[in-house]
Design a protein around this motif. Structure first.
Motif, PDB file in Angstrom:
ATOM      1  N   ALA A 322     -47.643 -44.714  38.383  1.00  0.00           N
ATOM      2  CA  ALA A 322     -47.668 -44.126  37.032  1.00  0.00           C
ATOM      3  C   ALA A 322     -47.791 -42.611  37.119  1.00  0.00           C
ATOM      4  CB  ALA A 322     -48.833 -44.702  36.235  1.00  0.00           C
ATOM      5  N   LEU A 323     -48.624 -42.158  38.043  1.00  0.00           N
ATOM      6  CA  LEU A 323     -48.817 -40.720  38.216  1.00  0.00           C
ATOM      7  C   LEU A 323     -47.518 -40.071  38.686  1.00  0.00           C
ATOM      8  CD1 LEU A 323     -50.499 -38.146  38.391  1.00  0.00           C
ATOM      9  CD2 LEU A 323     -51.474 -38.962  40.541  1.00  0.00           C
ATOM     10  N   TYR A 324     -46.877 -40.706  39.647  1.00  0.00           N
ATOM     11  CA  TYR A 324     -45.626 -40.145  40.157  1.00  0.00           C
ATOM     12  C   TYR A 324     -44.572 -40.055  39.046  1.00  0.00           C
ATOM     13  CZ  TYR A 324     -41.358 -39.465  42.753  1.00  0.00           C
ATOM     14  OH  TYR A 324     -40.161 -38.965  43.194  1.00  0.00           O
ATOM     15  N   ALA A 325     -44.387 -41.159  38.332  1.00  0.00           N
ATOM     16  CA  ALA A 325     -43.341 -41.191  37.299  1.00  0.00           C
ATOM     17  C   ALA A 325     -43.641 -40.186  36.182  1.00  0.00           C
ATOM     18  CB  ALA A 325     -43.231 -42.604  36.724  1.00  0.00           C
ATOM     19  N   SER A 326     -44.909 -40.114  35.772  1.00  0.00           N
ATOM     20  CA  SER A 326     -45.283 -39.185  34.696  1.00  0.00           C
ATOM     21  C   SER A 326     -45.111 -37.746  35.143  1.00  0.00           C
ATOM     22  CB  SER A 326     -46.738 -39.418  34.276  1.00  0.00           C
ATOM     23  OG  SER A 326     -46.931 -40.749  33.880  1.00  0.00           O
ATOM     24  N   HIS A 390     -31.955 -39.417  43.069  1.00  0.00           N
ATOM     25  CA  HIS A 390     -33.219 -39.717  43.726  1.00  0.00           C
ATOM     26  C   HIS A 390     -34.316 -40.050  42.716  1.00  0.00           C
ATOM     27  CE1 HIS A 390     -36.593 -39.511  46.495  1.00  0.00           C
ATOM     28  NE2 HIS A 390     -37.191 -38.779  45.594  1.00  0.00           N
ATOM     29  N   PHE A 391     -34.444 -39.188  41.691  1.00  0.00           N
ATOM     30  CA  PHE A 391     -35.535 -39.400  40.726  1.00  0.00           C
ATOM     31  C   PHE A 391     -35.279 -40.624  39.854  1.00  0.00           C
ATOM     32  CE2 PHE A 391     -36.369 -34.744  41.442  1.00  0.00           C
ATOM     33  CZ  PHE A 391     -37.575 -34.946  42.080  1.00  0.00           C
ATOM     34  N   ALA A 392     -34.030 -40.850  39.486  1.00  0.00           N
ATOM     35  CA  ALA A 392     -33.719 -42.021  38.662  1.00  0.00           C
ATOM     36  C   ALA A 392     -34.134 -43.294  39.390  1.00  0.00           C
ATOM     37  CB  ALA A 392     -32.231 -42.046  38.333  1.00  0.00           C
ATOM     38  N   GLU A 393     -33.859 -43.326  40.679  1.00  0.00           N
ATOM     39  CA  GLU A 393     -34.202 -44.518  41.459  1.00  0.00           C
ATOM     40  C   GLU A 393     -35.717 -44.651  41.619  1.00  0.00           C
ATOM     41  OE1 GLU A 393     -31.877 -44.867  45.136  1.00  0.00           O
ATOM     42  OE2 GLU A 393     -33.536 -46.129  45.859  1.00  0.00           O
ATOM     43  N   ALA A 394     -36.362 -43.537  41.944  1.00  0.00           N
ATOM     44  CA  ALA A 394     -37.813 -43.583  42.180  1.00  0.00           C
ATOM     45  C   ALA A 394     -38.584 -43.936  40.901  1.00  0.00           C
ATOM     46  CB  ALA A 394     -38.281 -42.238  42.733  1.00  0.00           C
ATOM     47  N   VAL A 395     -38.195 -43.328  39.795  1.00  0.00           N
ATOM     48  CA  VAL A 395     -38.898 -43.614  38.535  1.00  0.00           C
ATOM     49  C   VAL A 395     -38.568 -45.034  38.069  1.00  0.00           C
ATOM     50  CG1 VAL A 395     -39.141 -42.951  36.099  1.00  0.00           C
ATOM     51  CG2 VAL A 395     -39.064 -41.183  37.870  1.00  0.00           C
ATOM     52  N   GLY A 396     -37.322 -45.435  38.271  1.00  0.00           N
ATOM     53  CA  GLY A 396     -36.929 -46.803  37.931  1.00  0.00           C
ATOM     54  C   GLY A 396     -37.770 -47.822  38.697  1.00  0.00           C
TER      55      GLY A 396
END
Ligand code: 6PG
Length: 473
Positions: A322-326, A390-396
């Motif tokens: 949650a911290l990473y995505a936020s 990269h971010f789309a995959e990680a947040v997904g």
């Protein structure tokens, strides 16, 4: 022999900047309104390099080689104007005044324009990294003319932090661009700190961990993708015990967060630019809520959920996600604001370069910024970092855990405004349709404000008070 650069205003930031310059072999003139500070600097640190102490502004200016590079390190606002007015009349065309304080970019634009009229360069410069950064290598964000950067840039790059040999300093853009970027840096800093605070709160009150245990969790996180200065110092603060009481330090500190204004400026400016920086706004408001002691006292007895603290297996890992995505959302919003400011003021800011110079020296330095740099390298015109591969995959991949954390917070009555608003932003961007269509309908109903249609060009109005037929507006 003359000094290559001068620093006036020798409080801790100015003093450390002067020492950093001297340590890098640049003879530096030093001046302070009260002379005792100048003397103390030379007595204590004179052996670190060549300092040229000056008692008066005239002496200070005369000791500088031309074009003169004069750094002012005083309080933002009226004190900065006063110092500019004191020194500008002593300077000659081509000389430059560098403001290294946390000035509002609009003030910087005004000052730059006024001094340009007088043939002087004014370089509003963001400097991040606190006292330690100023001494050992800050992240430096200079605005002002390209010409002034030619004379000043090499010196600043010399004393800036380096990451992989690259200085954390670049010419951001003209006039107020540097201070604008520093302002948004601070806004992101607020958001990052708020998200970390929420993580701590959830680990403490949902998972029931002690501050010392949470310090260990943060230490572990700091070996992964969240590795950053703020996570590192969070572990330090949480592990600290108050000497007087033997209690965890975090439990003896009054829970009212203060602010000096840069976060608020970021949000005010974002509102003017029409950029949704909800994560930064929630962080500013969270500090504001914490400070309203009377309000909180009055509301303390309001009912909450009947849930107890319980051990939630895997919860710490969920919070990490949650911290990473936020955090990705907060940075995406901050970079959106820089992009919008750059367009509004014609600054032509290179967003990838901003990520590059924030990798070291500054408060938000983090491993993660290298990913942001790469995202802008892959597509300099990407509308949002969230859609970078990269971010789309990680947040997904993080979103299920993120939703569990927000749900848990809501069920247990633990405020998590940063996590939940970041998630709402993510879901808003993702949504095929938003209820904004209804908002438009309401506006048209009560005020004939008109709406556009999905199937035809033009603006329309429905005759709500009449036969409800549609007319073209
Ligand atoms: C930095 C910091 C610094 C600022 C503090 C205080 O980049 O070194 O941003 O410039 O003074 O963060 O900010 P608040 O007092 O508003 O929290």
């Amino acid at each position: 022999s003359k000094a290559r650069i001068g620093v006036t205003g020798l409080a801790v930031m100015g003093r450390n900047l002067a020492r950093n310059l001297a340590r890098h072999g640049h003879p530096v003139a030093v001046h302070n309104r009260t002379e005792a500070r100048t003397k103390a600097l030379v007595t204590e640190f004179g052996d670190e390099g060549t300092f040229v102490p000056a008692e008066t502004p005239e002496e200070f200016v005369a000791s500088l080689e031309r074009p003169r590079r004069l750094v002012i390190m005083v309080k933002a606002g009226a004190p900065t104007d006063a110092v500019i007015e004191e020194f500008a009349p002593l300077l000659e065309p081509g000389d430059m005044i560098v403001d290294g304080g946390n000035a509002h970019f609009a003030d910087t634009r005004r000052r730059e324009a006024a001094l340009r009229e007088r043939g002087l360069h004014f370089v509003g410069t963001g400097i991040s990294g606190g006292e330690e950064g100023a001494l050992h290598g800050p992240s430096i964000m200079p605005g002002g003319s390209a010409e002034s950067y030619e004379a000043l840039g090499p010196l600043l790059e010399d004393i800036a932090a380096k990451v992989d040999g690259t200085p954390c300093c670049v010419h951001v853009g003209p006039d107020g661009a540097g201070h604008f970027v520093k302002m948004v840096h601070n806004g992101i800093e607020y958001a990052d700190m708020q998200l970390i605070a929420e993580s701590y709160d959830l680990l403490r009150h949902a998972a029931g961990l002690s501050p010392a245990e949470i310090a260990e969790v943060f230490r572990t996180w700091n070996t992964g993708r969240l590795e950053s200065y703020l996570i590192e110092i969070t572990a330090e603060v949480l592990a600290h015990t108050d000497a007087a009481t033997g209690r965890p330090f975090v439990d003896v500190v009054l829970d009212q967060a203060e602010q000096k204004g840069t976060g608020r400026w970021t949000v005010q400016t974002a509102l003017d630019l029409g950029v949704p920086v909800s994560g930064i706004a929630e962080a500013v408001f969270a500090r504001s809520v914490s400070g309203h002691a009377d309000l909180r006292r009055a509301a303390r007895g309001l009912p909450g959920p009947q849930n107890d603290v319980r051990y939630l297996s895997g919860f710490a890992d969920d919070v990490e996600q949650a911290l990473y995505a936020s955090k990705v959302v907060a940075y995406a919003q901050g970079f959106h604001q820089i992009q919008a400011g750059s367009e509004e003021y014609g600054w032509n800011i290179d967003l990838g370069q901003m990520a590059t110079i924030w990798r070291g020296g500054c408060i938000i330095r983090a491993r993660f910024l290298d990913r942001i740099r790469a995202a802008y390298e892959a597509d300099p015109r990407t509308p949002t970092l969230l859609t970078d591969d990269h971010f789309a995959e990680a947040v997904g991949a993080a979103q299920d855990a993120w939703r569990r954390v927000v749900t848990t917070a809501a069920q247990l009555g633990i405020p998590a405004p940063g996590f939940s608003s970041a998630l709402a932003y993510y879901d808003s961007l993702r949504a095929e349709r938003l209820p904004a269509a209804l908002t438009q309908g309401q506006r048209d109903f009560f005020g004939a404000h008109t709406y556009r249609r999905v199937d035809r060009e033009g603006s329309f109005h429905t005759l709500w008070g009449g036969d409800r037929s549609e007319v073209e507006a």
